[in-house]
Design an enzyme around this catalytic site. Structure first.
Site, PDB file in Angstrom:
ATOM      1  N   HIS A 113       1.522  -5.514  -3.737  1.00  0.00           N
ATOM      2  CA  HIS A 113       0.042  -5.265  -4.105  1.00  0.00           C
ATOM      3  C   HIS A 113       0.013  -5.536  -5.911  1.00  0.00           C
ATOM      4  O   HIS A 113      -0.069  -4.144  -6.511  1.00  0.00           O
ATOM      5  CB  HIS A 113      -0.019  -4.418  -3.392  1.00  0.00           C
ATOM      6  N   LYS A 157      -2.432  -2.668  -7.380  1.00  0.00           N
ATOM      7  CA  LYS A 157      -2.276  -1.368  -7.244  1.00  0.00           C
ATOM      8  C   LYS A 157      -1.527  -1.008  -8.299  1.00  0.00           C
ATOM      9  O   LYS A 157      -1.467  -0.001  -8.350  1.00  0.00           O
ATOM     10  CB  LYS A 157      -1.884  -1.049  -5.851  1.00  0.00           C
ATOM     11  N   HIS A 182      -1.440  -7.082   7.561  1.00  0.00           N
ATOM     12  CA  HIS A 182      -0.351  -5.642   8.112  1.00  0.00           C
ATOM     13  C   HIS A 182      -0.404  -5.037   9.499  1.00  0.00           C
ATOM     14  O   HIS A 182      -1.361  -5.360  10.103  1.00  0.00           O
ATOM     15  CB  HIS A 182      -1.562  -5.029   6.818  1.00  0.00           C
ATOM     16  N   GLU A 239       2.350  -0.333  10.924  1.00  0.00           N
ATOM     17  CA  GLU A 239       2.307   0.199   9.668  1.00  0.00           C
ATOM     18  C   GLU A 239       2.826   1.669   9.490  1.00  0.00           C
ATOM     19  O   GLU A 239       1.636   2.317   9.690  1.00  0.00           O
ATOM     20  CB  GLU A 239       2.269  -0.258   8.187  1.00  0.00           C
ATOM     21  N   ASP A 261       7.267  -5.091  -1.493  1.00  0.00           N
ATOM     22  CA  ASP A 261       5.593  -4.531  -1.683  1.00  0.00           C
ATOM     23  C   ASP A 261       5.224  -3.522  -2.681  1.00  0.00           C
ATOM     24  O   ASP A 261       4.878  -4.405  -4.253  1.00  0.00           O
ATOM     25  CB  ASP A 261       5.914  -3.591  -0.400  1.00  0.00           C
ATOM     26  N   ASN A 262       4.626  -2.025  -2.662  1.00  0.00           N
ATOM     27  CA  ASN A 262       3.526  -1.428  -3.599  1.00  0.00           C
ATOM     28  C   ASN A 262       4.672  -1.436  -4.693  1.00  0.00           C
ATOM     29  O   ASN A 262       6.209  -0.957  -4.154  1.00  0.00           O
ATOM     30  CB  ASN A 262       3.731  -0.323  -3.062  1.00  0.00           C
TER      31      ASN A 262
HETATM   32  O1  LIG Z   1      -0.922  -1.426  -0.606  1.00  0.00           O
HETATM   33  C1  LIG Z   1      -0.797  -1.023   0.966  1.00  0.00           C
HETATM   34  C2  LIG Z   1      -1.449  -1.004   1.394  1.00  0.00           C
HETATM   35  C3  LIG Z   1      -1.185  -0.605   3.202  1.00  0.00           C
HETATM   36  N1  LIG Z   1      -0.003  -0.693   2.992  1.00  0.00           N
HETATM   37  C4  LIG Z   1       0.939  -0.930   2.552  1.00  0.00           C
HETATM   38  O2  LIG Z   1       2.304  -0.488   1.975  1.00  0.00           O
HETATM   39  N2  LIG Z   1       0.560  -0.408   0.867  1.00  0.00           N
END
Ligand SMILES: O=c1cc[nH]c(=O)[nH]1
Length: 446
Positions: free
Chosen positions: A93, A96, A243, A246, A343-344
């Protein structure tokens, strides 16, 4: 010879490459070599690598070292260090990234993460062209320095934001195209694609050369929304990336429904599902049923071990009881293609990270017990995600670009015990500068 002065033709001698990257016909040439327990356990192939004009042109089993004209050609001594292909990061991402200091997620929960990003992007309107460009490029600089050559990023696409984000993405994709192959996926609620604007948005994704995607929730309209998104994607010849699940709710089975939808539509393009955490809290029969369907539908799975460990099972003042990750081992055993990704990075969804797939692999190995045997799990951060991205140039075959990472680690235990900040990254046979960008570069944005 030093890595800083690599000529057009040279050898890296005394290296160890995971067997999974070596063609069987080459591996068989080493059959006479008595393997040490380490080489056998870690399934490493001791060899020498020839590099000419940026490509791998020869792989010689270690026993044939006498055939290398060491007097006439320069050599780098790998000192039994491991070599892997460059990395591919299938789920990030970048938009972000590195917002933590201005909008931290202080309770560390999933809801806290959603609120943090809403505050940053929408309430405070921080995601200007300049802000996004610099933070996203910071992520690219880190990734490149660590040895990554392909990245797929999800992009949050609220209507007020997506045009700016798409513009930044286009420009960065062009600017970085010789270094990193960049792909973009939309991140929206699936319901959006069931509106007139949503259909136009699908056109905008196609125009970007992107991938359609969003967050699947267990809602009564889920199948209807999936049918809609698969139809829009088929019409536009687009891949899909969701996604999914989660959370730790056993009744969350969107992965199952996505696989069913794919089979219902006879969907020909590639679907990837990220997270799929709830699979790990379902009973065995239910989970195995979904895994079989995922395999039939050729859905690729990407696990995000660091973010899942961080966000899942987080309850105030209570120690977490589970690790948050999906059933990577069972999926792999069933023949599903399983990748691990970052991921982030340093945002409300994950307060740490440095876009380093070695770190992801290291954490993933420890969280999901991918060690002893390590089998082919190193593929999960290299060739497998690349294949799911439709790229075939991540590997160590003859004729492939010499895009690789040489570590000062002779086995997996050494590889995964240190951060390997002294790794040598070659791109087209040339050593790159692996200096990481200074955090202070972004200070004025935060
Ligand atoms: O940025 C995101 C959005 C949804 N889920 C995540 O793990 N990261």
């Amino acid at each position: 010879m030093t890595a800083n002065s690599l000529p057009a033709h040279y050898w890296i001698v005394n290296a160890r490459i995971p067997n999974c990257f070596i063609d069987r016909s080459i591996r068989e040439q080493n059959l006479d070599l008595p393997l040490t327990p380490t080489l056998e356990r870690d399934q490493l192939f001791p060899c020498h690598l020839e590099i000419q004009h940026g490509k791998i042109t020869g792989i010689l089993p270690s026993v044939r070292i006498s055939e290398i004209p060491t007097e006439s050609l320069p050599i780098i001594d790998g000192k039994q260090g491991m070599i892997t292909p460059c990395f591919a990061d299938l789920h990030t991402h970048l938009d972000k990234g590195h917002t933590w200091e201005r909008n931290p997620n202080l309770d560390g929960t999933f809801q806290g993460a959603l609120k943090g990003i809403y505050r940053d992007c929408t309430e405070q309107g921080n995601w200007s062209y300049d802000d996004l460009y610099r933070r996203m490029e910071f992520g690219l600089k880190c990734s490149y320095a660590h040895g990554t050559k392909a990245i797929r990023t999800h992009l949050d696409c609220p209507p007020h934001q997506f045009q700016t984000t798409f513009q930044v993405f286009r420009e960065l994709r062009e600017k970085w195209k010789e270094k990193i192959t960049l792909q973009a996926v939309s991140l929206v609620q699936l319901s959006y694609f069931d509106t007139k604007e949503g259909e136009q948005f699908a056109d905008a994704i196609a125009d970007l050369g992107g991938i359609m995607g969003g967050i699947a929730h267990m809602i009564p309209e889920l199948d209807h929304y999936l049918d809609r998104i698969l139809t829009l994607a088929t019409e536009r010849h687009l891949n899909l990336d969701f996604h999914a699940d989660e959370n730790n709710d056993p009744s969350s089975r969107t992965l199952h429904r996505i696989a069913e939808a794919s089979l219902r539509h006879n969907f020909a393009a590639q679907i990837v599902c990220g997270h799929c955490c709830s699979l790990a809290v379902q009973d065995q029969e239910t989970a195995l049923e979904t895994i079989a369907l995922v395999k039939d539908a050729r859905v690729g799975i990407v696990s995000l071990p660091m973010c899942n460990l961080y966000l899942q099972d987080r309850v105030a003042e209570r120690t977490p009881r589970w690790r948050g990750v999906t059933l990577v081992r069972e999926l792999d055993a069933a023949g599903v293609s399983v990748a691990l990704s970052s991921d982030n990075c340093r945002d409300p969804f994950y307060g740490f990270g440095d876009h380093d797939l070695l770190q992801v692999f290291s954490m993933g190995t420890k969280i999901s017990h991918l060690d002893t045997p390590y089998d082919n799990w190193i593929e999960s951060v290299t060739s497998r995600p690349a294949a799911l991205m439709g790229l075939d140039e991540v590997g160590l075959g003859i004729g492939q670009p010499a895009d690789l990472v040489l570590f000062k680690a002779r086995c997996y235990s050494e590889l995964l015990s240190r951060p390997q900040n002294d790794r040598l990254v070659l791109r087209n046979g040339i050593a790159i500068d692996t200096t990481l960008p200074d955090y202070a570069e972004l200070d004025d944005l935060l």
